[in-house]
Design a protein around this motif. Structure first.
Motif, PDB file in Angstrom:
ATOM      1  N   VAL A  18       0.843  -1.197   0.000  1.00 32.83           N
ATOM      2  CA  VAL A  18       0.000   0.000   0.000  1.00 32.83           C
ATOM      3  C   VAL A  18       0.880   1.250   0.000  1.00 32.83           C
ATOM      4  N   GLY A  19       1.988   1.173   0.757  1.00 29.65           N
ATOM      5  CA  GLY A  19       2.899   2.317   0.864  1.00 29.65           C
ATOM      6  C   GLY A  19       3.539   2.718  -0.456  1.00 29.65           C
ATOM      7  N   VAL A  20       3.797   1.760  -1.344  1.00 30.93           N
ATOM      8  CA  VAL A  20       4.442   2.093  -2.620  1.00 30.93           C
ATOM      9  C   VAL A  20       3.445   2.240  -3.765  1.00 30.93           C
ATOM     10  N   CYS A  21       2.178   1.908  -3.524  1.00 34.16           N
ATOM     11  CA  CYS A  21       1.197   1.952  -4.617  1.00 34.16           C
ATOM     12  C   CYS A  21       0.911   3.399  -5.024  1.00 34.16           C
TER      13      CYS A  21
ATOM     14  N   THR B 115     -11.161   0.521  18.814  1.00 38.55           N
ATOM     15  CA  THR B 115     -10.498  -0.420  17.910  1.00 38.55           C
ATOM     16  C   THR B 115     -11.517  -1.014  16.934  1.00 38.55           C
ATOM     17  N   LYS B 116     -11.014  -1.790  15.976  1.00 40.43           N
ATOM     18  CA  LYS B 116     -11.831  -2.436  14.937  1.00 40.43           C
ATOM     19  C   LYS B 116     -12.615  -1.425  14.108  1.00 40.43           C
ATOM     20  N   CYS B 117     -12.080  -0.210  14.003  1.00 41.31           N
ATOM     21  CA  CYS B 117     -12.733   0.813  13.185  1.00 41.31           C
ATOM     22  C   CYS B 117     -11.833   1.114  11.989  1.00 41.31           C
ATOM     23  N   TYR B 118     -12.217   0.632  10.835  1.00 45.44           N
ATOM     24  CA  TYR B 118     -11.412   0.783   9.628  1.00 45.44           C
ATOM     25  C   TYR B 118     -11.869   2.014   8.855  1.00 45.44           C
ATOM     26  N   VAL B 119     -11.060   3.054   8.889  1.00 42.08           N
ATOM     27  CA  VAL B 119     -11.414   4.302   8.205  1.00 42.08           C
ATOM     28  C   VAL B 119     -11.235   4.101   6.701  1.00 42.08           C
ATOM     29  N   ASP B 120     -12.296   4.355   5.927  1.00 46.53           N
ATOM     30  CA  ASP B 120     -12.213   4.078   4.492  1.00 46.53           C
ATOM     31  C   ASP B 120     -12.407   5.314   3.618  1.00 46.53           C
ATOM     32  N   ASP B 121     -12.640   6.464   4.222  1.00 44.15           N
ATOM     33  CA  ASP B 121     -12.749   7.676   3.388  1.00 44.15           C
ATOM     34  C   ASP B 121     -12.807   8.923   4.262  1.00 44.15           C
ATOM     35  N   ILE B 173     -10.504  18.575  12.850  1.00 46.70           N
ATOM     36  CA  ILE B 173      -9.157  18.298  12.341  1.00 46.70           C
ATOM     37  C   ILE B 173      -9.001  16.786  12.257  1.00 46.70           C
ATOM     38  N   ILE B 174      -8.397  16.326  11.165  1.00 47.27           N
ATOM     39  CA  ILE B 174      -8.221  14.886  10.966  1.00 47.27           C
ATOM     40  C   ILE B 174      -6.727  14.592  10.894  1.00 47.27           C
ATOM     41  N   VAL B 175      -6.278  13.648  11.715  1.00 49.41           N
ATOM     42  CA  VAL B 175      -4.860  13.313  11.754  1.00 49.41           C
ATOM     43  C   VAL B 175      -4.648  11.943  11.107  1.00 49.41           C
ATOM     44  N   ALA B 176      -3.774  11.899  10.095  1.00 51.69           N
ATOM     45  CA  ALA B 176      -3.395  10.637   9.477  1.00 51.69           C
ATOM     46  C   ALA B 176      -2.209  10.076  10.250  1.00 51.69           C
ATOM     47  N   ALA B 177      -2.481   9.099  11.104  1.00 47.88           N
ATOM     48  CA  ALA B 177      -1.419   8.389  11.827  1.00 47.88           C
ATOM     49  C   ALA B 177      -1.524   6.925  11.433  1.00 47.88           C
ATOM     50  N   ASP B 178      -1.826   6.712  10.135  1.00 45.99           N
ATOM     51  CA  ASP B 178      -2.195   5.370   9.685  1.00 45.99           C
ATOM     52  C   ASP B 178      -1.026   4.597   9.081  1.00 45.99           C
ATOM     53  N   GLY B 179       0.193   4.991   9.474  1.00 46.53           N
ATOM     54  CA  GLY B 179       1.329   4.115   9.236  1.00 46.53           C
ATOM     55  C   GLY B 179       1.855   4.077   7.818  1.00 46.53           C
ATOM     56  N   GLU B 181       1.189   2.181   5.519  1.00 44.15           N
ATOM     57  CA  GLU B 181       0.142   1.931   4.524  1.00 44.15           C
ATOM     58  C   GLU B 181      -0.841   3.093   4.430  1.00 44.15           C
ATOM     59  N   SER B 182      -0.390   4.284   4.867  1.00 50.13           N
ATOM     60  CA  SER B 182      -1.271   5.443   4.941  1.00 50.13           C
ATOM     61  C   SER B 182      -2.012   5.731   3.646  1.00 50.13           C
ATOM     62  N   ARG B 183      -3.299   5.974   3.770  1.00 54.68           N
ATOM     63  CA  ARG B 183      -4.090   6.388   2.612  1.00 54.68           C
ATOM     64  C   ARG B 183      -4.806   7.703   2.884  1.00 54.68           C
ATOM     65  N   VAL B 184      -4.963   8.036   4.172  1.00 56.24           N
ATOM     66  CA  VAL B 184      -5.733   9.232   4.529  1.00 56.24           C
ATOM     67  C   VAL B 184      -5.130  10.480   3.882  1.00 56.24           C
TER      68      VAL B 184
END
Lengths: 75, 415
Positions: A18-21, B115-121, B173-179, B181-184
């Motif tokens: 995901v990180g490189v996509c 927990t178990k909350c998957y942010v998708d957009d 305010i929205i903080v992307a701390a999603d690692g 694999e960040s998509r936010v």
């Protein structure tokens, strides 16, 4: 046409791919991964970075018939 | 869960929960959403930190410490062992306990963690563009086009999946701390994609039944062991160790990280029991150029707040979280989103500029063939023992490697 395949039951859900996509074309949940076919350009970066060799690139001539991702791995 | 918060933080790793702690402590209402069922699990990390950087950000609880590290051994491709004096010491953490405690501290400061909350957009503040659903905005919406935009920025919250159900929650305010694999950030229009060469792709095992000195960390270098990266052996006490390898995505093209790790463990620890095997990725790049986009803020791995030379990101991600949390609290208190821009400035001053330097050093070191690494090790071993500091290693490398000198000239502007 999607040429990337995710080996069933092998992914560790680490997020390297995901990180490189560049297309934001991979959906990754706690224990679920899938490729968003409409966005994927088959660039294969995800295949190359996978630490566990879970993502595979099927060259067009070698591609199996039908969907390249098994039904369990897609939504 | 309330319908609306001052701050929504996506991801409950060390950066996210530290950001939550600092923002909540100063009065902001904070919600942390974690996609996994458990905070701090699985551990995808070497777990080593320096004492000084950890102490600077949180009071240390002895329960977090698996081992205290006094010695750092660098092992060259041909097996020359250099043990430089790093002028400090380190810890190998027990991240399962550590991450949990950071979440607890955030909660004690007033934050909510789910927990178990998957942010998708992200939820767009403009109803028209919100109808586009998950599409990444091709262009930014014009700022201030609605009262809502002017007040709160371009996004009004997030949507997330919980037990298969899609829900929404609003945040100013929205903080992307999603690692890694960040998509936010991407949804907010920030380019956070990690280049293949900068993605250190990792395999890590926790093994037991090994005989190790409990105060020494080992780092192995070489094209056959860990191309464009290194392999680590970190003791965890009780005959256990955290062993892992990180290699550049460019090297991973040929052979995946797991193969290097299996080969090493078979050779070095044939009698070890493997208790966990995990994959991971570390964005060993410079910090993402845009840390704040309107009301979206990036912290931790999502912002590439990782020391690109060592791959260490626990404390730098926490410092990012702290600086962001402070700026956010101020922005909420003064009702002025422009105060968020203090965070990137402060980050650059405290850490970001240093990471740029480490990145250039990494780029130079990556080009060294095995023979050069061996040569540096041999020459360091010729130094008097008390001269074998990290600077001694560095000076020796400089003397023998004109390429590195050139990088340093460029970095420090020395002429």
């Amino acid at each position: 046409m999607l040429l990337i395949e995710i080996k069933p039951n092998s992914c560790d859900f680490c997020g390297c791919c995901v990180g490189v996509c560049p297309e934001d074309a991979i959906e990754l949940q706690e224990a679920h991964i899938s490729i968003i076919e409409e966005r994927c350009t088959n660039c294969a970066k995800c295949v190359w970075v996978c630490p566990f060799e879970v993502l595979l690139f099927n060259k067009p001539e070698k591609r199996r018939s039908g969907a390249s991702v098994s039904p369990e791995e897609t939504r | 869960m309330k319908p609306r918060y001052d701050v929504i933080i996506v991801g409950a790793g060390p950066a996210g929960t530290t950001c939550a702690r600092y923002a909540a402590a100063r009065g902001a209402s904070v919600l942390v959403l974690e996609k996994d069922r458990d905070v701090g699990m699985p551990v995808r990390c070497g777990e080593a930190v320096s004492n000084r950087s950890l102490e600077s950000i949180v009071p240390i609880d002895p329960r977090w410490i698996a081992a205290t590290i006094k010695r750092f051994r660098l092992i060259s491709p041909s097996g020359h062992i250099v043990e430089p004096d790093l002028g400090g010491y380190g810890y190998v953490l027990e991240r399962r306990i550590f991450d949990y405690d950071l979440a607890r501290l955030a909660v004690e400061a007033g934050a909510e963690v789910h927990t178990k909350c998957y942010v998708d957009d992200l939820l767009r503040a403009t109803p028209a563009s919100h109808a586009e659903g998950k599409a990444i905005p091709a262009t930014d919406p014009a700022p201030g086009t609605t009262a809502d935009n002017a007040q709160d920025g371009a996004w009004k919250g997030v949507s997330y999946q919980w037990k298969g159900e899609r829900r929404t929650v609003e945040g100013r305010i929205i903080v992307a701390a999603d690692g890694v694999e960040s998509r936010v950030g991407k949804w907010a229009g920030i380019d956070t994609t990690t280049h293949m060469r900068d993605m250190e792709t990792c395999a890590q095992m926790t093994i037991s039944n090994v005989d190790l000195e409990d105060d020494a960390c080992e780092f192995y270098f070489g094209n056959d062991t860990a191309p464009m990266g290194y392999l680590w052996v970190f003791p965890k006490g009780h005959g256990m160790a955290n062993v892992g390898v990180g290699i550049s995505g460019m090297a991973s093209k040929k052979t995946a990280a797991i193969r290097y790790l299996r080969r090493f463990i078979d050779q070095r620890f044939p009698d070890a029991a493997v208790l966990t095997t995990v994959a991971g990725g570390v964005p060993c790049a410079t910090t993402v150029g845009t840390l704040v986009q309107r009301n979206v803020v990036l912290v931790g791995d999502a912002a590439h707040q990782v020391n690109p030379l060592s791959g260490g990101g626990i404390t730098s991600g926490m410092i990012g979280g702290k600086l962001a949390g402070e700026a956010i609290a101020m922005a909420i208190e003064k009702n002025d989103l422009s105060l968020l821009n203090n965070y990137p400035k402060q980050w650059r001053k405290e850490i970001g500029a240093k990471h740029d330097t480490y990145y250039r050093m990494k780029a130079a070191v990556y080009k060294f063939p095995d023979a050069t690494l061996d040569d540096i090790a041999i020459n360091v071993l010729k130094l008097r023992e008390d001269k074998r500091t990290i600077w001694g290693v560095f000076r020796t490398a400089l003397r023998h490697q004109p390429a590195l000198v050139w990088e340093m000239v460029k970095t420090f502007g020395l002429k």
